[in-house]
Enzyme design. Structure first.
Site, PDB file in Angstrom:
ATOM      1  CB  SER A  38      28.381  12.308  -7.292  1.00 16.86           C
ATOM      2  OG  SER A  38      27.086  12.240  -7.832  1.00 16.86           O
ATOM      3  CG  ASP A 153      27.866   9.009  -9.768  1.00 13.92           C
ATOM      4  OD1 ASP A 153      28.808   9.542  -9.170  1.00 13.92           O
ATOM      5  OD2 ASP A 153      26.766   8.796  -9.239  1.00 13.92           O
TER       6      ASP A 153
END
Length: 298
Positions: A38, A153
């Protein structure tokens, strides 16, 4: 002895990675490889591409007064609230057409196969597209098509990817965790001249207060999504770091920052510097034990 640094997810909190890397570099600790999830993937990509932590810090400090709305404006679609073209354009602008396999410092970017629930470690192909996959918070960002999969993610499966470093041959690993236990916090007053964080603009989209001043207001969809992800990642980080234990873990206390407060870069970077300085003696001592020659060269 190859040193690997794993940079975890956490939205704007991950700007603290810059402070950590800055302090480590000042003391001769330069990673031979980086794995990121991320925001950790974004910071890691910039460091591996530019090789200059000072330039990365300068870029991040620009967020304080940057007009991010052109990239993060709410554009609801069937699978995301933010325009994929705009966020991809932002990443293309800062990462260009670089390929991961051509970086001077080996880099691994972690994403999640949303249909299979599996971790995907990306170590080749477009750097900008890989980072976009890793930062794609479900519902907020649209999944990224990658080699027949749809990726979101990486923090959903591997918030601090130490194991990716070990698979790449790192003998000394440092994990940087920026996920802290949630604490209730009142909404900070808006400051003139500062860009609204994405979370506040999504608040406008839903036409109600997203971050209320008290505990009596029911959270809306976006606040619930983000809080749920943070709670899940906090528990998952602890489990993964026990199972894939690094040599050193740097925990950065970020409980008083929110995931999309990119307009507070100096404060967040400073928090990373403080955390790294607290662990510095431990890191240097372990390096000397494991490889005295490497420590002397540092």
């Amino acid at each position: 002895m190859k040193t690997g640094i794993a940079l975890g997810g956490g939205g704007a909190k991950g700007l603290a990675h810059i402070g950590v890397l800055k302090v480590l570099r000042q003391h001769g600790i330069v990673p031979d490889m980086i794995a990121g999830t991320s925001i950790g993937a974004l910071v890691g990509a910039l460091v591996c591409l530019q090789g200059d932590i000072g330039a990365v810090e300068e870029f991040a400090l620009g967020f304080e007064n940057a007009n991010l709305s052109q990239y993060l404006a709410a554009r609801p679609s069937g699978s995301g609230l933010v325009s994929e073209k705009r966020i991809q354009g932002f990443l293309d602008g800062i990462l260009g057409n670089a390929a991961i396999e051509n970086l001077d410092t080996p880099f691994v970017c972690i994403a999640t196969d949303v249909r299979r629930g599996l971790e995907v470690a990306i170590d080749h192909g477009s750097l900008a597209r890989a980072v976009r996959a890793s930062i794609s918070v479900p519902v907020i960002f649209k999944p990224v098509a990658w080699e027949g999969r749809f990726l979101v993610d990486g923090g959903l499966v591997n918030p601090v990817p130490v194991d990716a470093l070990k698979r790449k041959g790192a003998a000394f690993t440092i994990a940087v965790n920026v996920i802290s236990p949630l604490r209730e916090r009142t909404r900070s007053p808006e400051q003139p001249g500062r860009e609204k964080p994405l979370i506040a603009r999504l608040d406008d989209y839903f036409s109600r207060k997203l971050l209320s001043g008290g505990s009596g207001r029911e959270p809306n969809l976006v606040e619930t999504i983000l809080a749920t992800i943070e709670v899940m990642q906090e528990k998952l980080v602890m489990a993964r770091l026990r199972g894939d234990a690094p040599d050193v873990t740097i925990h950065v206390d970020t409980a008083d920052f929110r995931m999309f407060e990119f307009y507070r870069p100096a404060e967040i970077i400073r928090r990373g510097e403080q955390a790294a300085n607290r662990q510095l003696d431990t890191i240097l001592g372990l390096r000397r034990q494991l490889d005295p020659d490497t420590a002397r060269r540092g």
